[in-house]
Design a protein around this motif. Sequence first.
Motif, short mmCIF file in Angstrom:
data_model
loop_
_atom_site.label_atom_id
_atom_site.label_comp_id
_atom_site.label_asym_id
_atom_site.label_seq_id
_atom_site.Cartn_x
_atom_site.Cartn_y
_atom_site.Cartn_z
N ALA A 71 0.83 -1.21 0.00
CA ALA A 71 0.00 0.00 0.00
C ALA A 71 0.86 1.25 0.00
O ALA A 71 0.41 2.33 -0.43
CB ALA A 71 -0.92 -0.01 1.22
N ALA A 72 2.11 1.12 0.50
CA ALA A 72 3.02 2.27 0.57
C ALA A 72 3.93 2.35 -0.66
O ALA A 72 4.77 3.24 -0.73
CB ALA A 72 3.88 2.15 1.84
N LEU A 125 11.73 6.69 5.06
CA LEU A 125 10.72 6.03 5.89
C LEU A 125 9.35 6.32 5.30
O LEU A 125 9.08 7.48 4.92
CB LEU A 125 10.74 6.58 7.31
CG LEU A 125 11.65 5.93 8.34
CD1 LEU A 125 13.08 6.28 8.03
CD2 LEU A 125 11.26 6.37 9.73
N THR A 126 8.50 5.31 5.28
CA THR A 126 7.11 5.53 4.91
C THR A 126 6.25 5.13 6.10
O THR A 126 6.37 4.00 6.60
CB THR A 126 6.72 4.72 3.67
OG1 THR A 126 7.63 5.05 2.61
CG2 THR A 126 5.30 5.05 3.24
N VAL A 127 5.47 6.07 6.58
CA VAL A 127 4.73 5.86 7.82
C VAL A 127 3.27 5.59 7.52
O VAL A 127 2.63 6.32 6.75
CB VAL A 127 4.85 7.09 8.75
CG1 VAL A 127 4.04 6.88 10.02
CG2 VAL A 127 6.31 7.34 9.08
N ALA A 128 2.76 4.52 8.11
CA ALA A 128 1.32 4.23 8.08
C ALA A 128 0.85 4.13 9.52
O ALA A 128 1.65 4.10 10.45
CB ALA A 128 1.07 2.92 7.35
N GLY A 129 -0.46 4.12 9.73
CA GLY A 129 -0.99 3.93 11.07
C GLY A 129 -1.40 5.24 11.71
O GLY A 129 -1.14 6.33 11.19
N LEU A 148 4.12 9.49 3.74
CA LEU A 148 2.97 9.04 4.53
C LEU A 148 2.03 8.24 3.63
O LEU A 148 1.73 8.67 2.50
CB LEU A 148 2.19 10.23 5.09
CG LEU A 148 2.90 11.17 6.06
CD1 LEU A 148 1.89 12.13 6.69
CD2 LEU A 148 3.64 10.40 7.15
N VAL A 149 1.57 7.10 4.13
CA VAL A 149 0.53 6.35 3.42
C VAL A 149 -0.74 7.18 3.50
O VAL A 149 -1.15 7.62 4.58
CB VAL A 149 0.33 4.96 4.03
CG1 VAL A 149 -0.87 4.26 3.42
CG2 VAL A 149 1.59 4.13 3.83
N ALA A 150 -1.36 7.41 2.34
CA ALA A 150 -2.46 8.37 2.27
C ALA A 150 -3.80 7.73 2.52
O ALA A 150 -4.83 8.37 2.35
CB ALA A 150 -2.44 9.05 0.91
N SER A 151 -3.80 6.48 2.90
CA SER A 151 -5.06 5.79 3.16
C SER A 151 -5.18 5.49 4.64
O SER A 151 -4.19 5.16 5.29
CB SER A 151 -5.09 4.47 2.37
OG SER A 151 -6.15 3.66 2.84
N ARG A 161 -1.23 4.38 -2.36
CA ARG A 161 -1.62 5.75 -2.01
C ARG A 161 -0.57 6.28 -1.06
O ARG A 161 -0.59 5.95 0.13
CB ARG A 161 -2.99 5.79 -1.33
CG ARG A 161 -4.06 4.94 -1.98
CD ARG A 161 -4.42 5.43 -3.35
NE ARG A 161 -5.25 6.62 -3.28
CZ ARG A 161 -5.77 7.22 -4.36
NH1 ARG A 161 -5.48 6.77 -5.57
NH2 ARG A 161 -6.53 8.28 -4.23
N VAL A 162 0.32 7.08 -1.56
CA VAL A 162 1.39 7.55 -0.69
C VAL A 162 1.72 9.00 -1.04
O VAL A 162 1.73 9.38 -2.22
CB VAL A 162 2.63 6.63 -0.79
CG1 VAL A 162 3.23 6.64 -2.18
CG2 VAL A 162 3.67 6.96 0.27
N HIS A 163 1.91 9.82 -0.03
CA HIS A 163 2.41 11.19 -0.22
C HIS A 163 3.90 11.16 0.08
O HIS A 163 4.30 10.79 1.19
CB HIS A 163 1.71 12.16 0.73
CG HIS A 163 0.24 12.29 0.47
ND1 HIS A 163 -0.30 12.51 -0.79
CD2 HIS A 163 -0.82 12.22 1.31
CE1 HIS A 163 -1.60 12.59 -0.72
NE2 HIS A 163 -1.96 12.40 0.55
N ARG A 164 4.71 11.59 -0.85
CA ARG A 164 6.16 11.48 -0.66
C ARG A 164 6.75 12.76 -0.06
O ARG A 164 6.28 13.86 -0.31
CB ARG A 164 6.84 11.18 -2.01
CG ARG A 164 6.35 9.87 -2.58
CD ARG A 164 7.32 9.20 -3.54
NE ARG A 164 6.66 8.00 -4.08
CZ ARG A 164 6.70 6.79 -3.50
NH1 ARG A 164 7.40 6.60 -2.39
NH2 ARG A 164 6.05 5.77 -4.03
N ASP A 165 7.79 12.57 0.73
CA ASP A 165 8.57 13.68 1.29
C ASP A 165 7.69 14.70 2.02
O ASP A 165 7.88 15.91 1.89
CB ASP A 165 9.36 14.40 0.18
CG ASP A 165 10.42 13.50 -0.43
OD1 ASP A 165 10.73 12.45 0.18
OD2 ASP A 165 10.93 13.84 -1.50
N VAL A 166 6.72 14.18 2.75
CA VAL A 166 5.83 15.09 3.48
C VAL A 166 6.61 15.83 4.57
O VAL A 166 6.38 17.00 4.84
CB VAL A 166 4.65 14.32 4.10
CG1 VAL A 166 3.71 15.26 4.83
CG2 VAL A 166 3.91 13.54 3.00
#
Lengths: 546, 546
Positions: B280-281, B433-437, B459-462, B493-498
């Motif tokens: 998902a990320a 790093l890609t953060v979900a949760g 950030l995972v956008a979902s 669904r991911v927003h990069r470099d947030v």
Amino acid sequence: MTSTERYVVGLDYGTLSGRAVVVRVDDGTEMGASTYAYPHAVIDDTLPATGRSLPPDWALQDPADYRDVLRHAVPGAIAEAGVDPGRVVGIGIDFTACTVLPATADGTPLAELPRWRDRPHAYVKLWKHHAAQPHADRINAVAHERREPWIGRYGGKISAEWAYAKALQVLEEDPEVYAAADRWIEAADWIVWQLCGVETRNACTAGYKAIYQDGRYPGADYLAALNPDFAGFVAKLDGPITPLGGRAGALTTRAAGWTGLPPGIAVAVANVDAHVTAAAADALGAGHLVAIMGTSTCHILNGDRLAEVPGMCGVVDGGVSDGSWGYEAGQSGVGDIFGWFVEHAAPAGYADHATLAAEAAKQPVGGHGLIALDWWSGNRSLLVNHELSGAIVGLSLATRPPDIYRALLESTAYGTRMIIEAFETAELPVHDLTVAGGLATNRLLMQIYADVTGRPLNLVASDQGPALGSAIHAAVAAGCYPDVAAAAGAMARVHRDVYRPDPAAAKAYDPLYAEYRTLHDHFGRGGNDVMLRLRALRNAARAGAR
Amino acid sequence: MTSTERYVVGLDYGTLSGRAVVVRVDDGTEMGASTYAYPHAVIDDTLPATGRSLPPDWALQDPADYRDVLRHAVPGAIAEAGVDPGRVVGIGIDFTACTVLPATADGTPLAELPRWRDRPHAYVKLWKHHAAQPHADRINAVAHERREPWIGRYGGKISAEWAYAKALQVLEEDPEVYAAADRWIEAADWIVWQLCGVETRNACTAGYKAIYQDGRYPGADYLAALNPDFAGFVAKLDGPITPLGGRAGALTTRAAGWTGLPPGIAVAVANVDAHVTAAAADALGAGHLVAIMGTSTCHILNGDRLAEVPGMCGVVDGGVSDGSWGYEAGQSGVGDIFGWFVEHAAPAGYADHATLAAEAAKQPVGGHGLIALDWWSGNRSLLVNHELSGAIVGLSLATRPPDIYRALLESTAYGTRMIIEAFETAELPVHDLTVAGGLATNRLLMQIYADVTGRPLNLVASDQGPALGSAIHAAVAAGCYPDVAAAAGAMARVHRDVYRPDPAAAKAYDPLYAEYRTLHDHFGRGGNDVMLRLRALRNAARAGAR
């Protein structure tokens, strides 16, 4: 009241007020008391005479306030006691220390002379005036460089609160005031001078605050090494040292007018609030440790021999009572830490001491799984380092507020046990503890201290321990008793063995104390100086953010 | 919606409920979702079939609840999406793990057979069933004694939560149930079996939870050393391992009836909630660390080579995506610690995350003077020790609640940096790093993670990361994409470099992180095992008090 009853007045000068207590000579019964708040309180913001701001860390007082205590609190206490002032035979005082002022040769405070009234350095420097730290740092560095023999008697460190650092600050920041000060005198001795017209220097403050050791002050060459113009400083202190329990003089007619007491009665040599409590506790013999427990704790112990105990605030010949070596130690934060927890770390429903103590008291020893280091305000004894900080180890999702509260109480008890063991390692036995001060009413805390130290606890039975101690000294000065020990035996108010160690609890605390000691040495003795580095990073970060 | 649009259903089985999401195949748009709470929730008090109490630390579930999710959540999501179910081409699932059950050879759970329905060991053991610790201890001791080659791939420690400890507990506490269980199967694989009528064993749970390494399970002689009757245990697991992204089979008519989806559509091989989030990320390539941050944090990283990284939960060939080595690490307490602070250690006026974060965000790095060790729930990676506990160093009377709150946020970021550095030491680079949760919405926390790790944060956008990941696997199983990477590229669904590291803050954190690491190693690697001793004393004290 029979017609032969005699009374003495004890006066305790605190940080914000002075309190007078009228005490019966025969048995120490407190007949009446009265408090008078200093009109100028602590002058730490602007100087009233000029309206100009004071620098950070300053804390001054106006000496006129001390004289006003004589005018108000003494008559008030006599009135409350309902006794004939003609039956008062003596007056004694104790004071905060080192609270010190510049005066002329006749005892007039420079602050009361129009020429100096607008000069901040002309005023009394209160014990907690902390702006002389750079001067103290030099005092210590030079003392160690020169291997001055007296430095070991102060745990290796002279405080910024004491007489030399404060005087050196005056010299270097306002040399005219320094030059005009014929005398540099503790407020304790100054108020006695006001009462009897005789300048005295009590053995207690001379020793603990003015580095009077083995019959002399520090030498002129040492002082010159601090600043050539400081070489003659001792001339502003010098004069005979008067022993505690002695008679400083007779109440002058002028002071009799202020107080309503008979002229000519005995005025006792001055004392210090913590040290005089040992008399009120009848704990002047070797082996009886007095702990005055409030926001911080001061420990007083008489020993029959001289020993250099690491981390002591000081050891002074006759510093607590004439003929014994008086040892002072301290814990910088005690009640302050518990208060911090209630105010800043306890959630709604737990934000009071009674609730926390009631819940914490239900726990078995060790049941919370925590050890704290009680250094929220740094560590006075044994480590003499105010840049150390607090720590808690063992936290979990199951940790609840009473767990932490109990761990904080215990941490201060472990700190006291460290001090006791330092005395005993120096072959100064400690048989029991006598507790005075506001924390003595916290039953859980008291039982923890008995269990952690493995020693019985006596409690001073007066809310006015220092004033009672001063009254005891007044009775001796008046000749009612041959010495302070005899007077204390008759007049002290102490309940003995109020708390005894529970053997099972004491045993259970031993491994926890061992963990405390290991953490204490790791963080406090160079194993990991993280606390010092965190403090430096904090100060730099805050300075950068300003 | 055009007539050519295709959809997939992703199903995420959590601890208390199952959630279905309908996703558009072309671009991953989430069309609708529905959640169904398990009627029996977690069975940890009494077994409903008998009303009898369960022992401490048990956690069971009823497999019928999982089937009910198919009946309710899937039609609910289709209805919310407003799409034609005839356009759904595949279904994929992820599950908590290791959540495991005994079944007959045809997949019937023992718990659904009248003969076994009143036997607790016949039920699903939920991931957080913690009653098999003694069995896990033996599993580890024997593995190290025999130098089993696979133990290093699990950071040296097999968890009590995993398949062998739970099965060994069944054997030793209810051998009849053990004997009746032809199959010992992850709930993830079991629900896939229910959907397509084919038993599969996904590479993820086989590797991370059932010690499948280098093409085999542990040998019979090792198992016999645990218990002679356990020697044949692998027969209950055995069968081909199916790669992630594969097609397990076709939706049966029976399952089509439950779900309202067309019979014959693709059913994807099962997955695990944390691991499927990497899809998902769109973070399946080497060097992209996925952190699923909630009450605890799970870290997922694909690497192109095998390395034994100390403290990892496990490394599994194809464990995250086919063709890569999948690494899993974890922090046992993260959001849990912040929640603990708000609930149990924040005074009135500060007892909410928003207030604390707003105040904490104003501080310069290092301005609070604190370092915490984030071990309120023990330490999973790198130390693999749940008897470790939390610590705070640097407390003072000036410490305020936002100071401690910020120190706790930072401590978990330091813990993540320790894990990143362990990967990099093993020559597995971590670029971002890609953060979900749930914690991804805490802006202060995210910026701290960027600054402390010195890496950009995506950030995972979902809100439904795992369900979206399962839908991506369904699309691959349905043949819409050649592989999971391609599907993730289109559907993730991911927003990069947030969040990007602030260079000044990152530099300021370096010395603080160095302090954390020193404390980490001192308390976690044998310098001072005080935390372990405090835990033992705590447990003994509480047992004695009962």
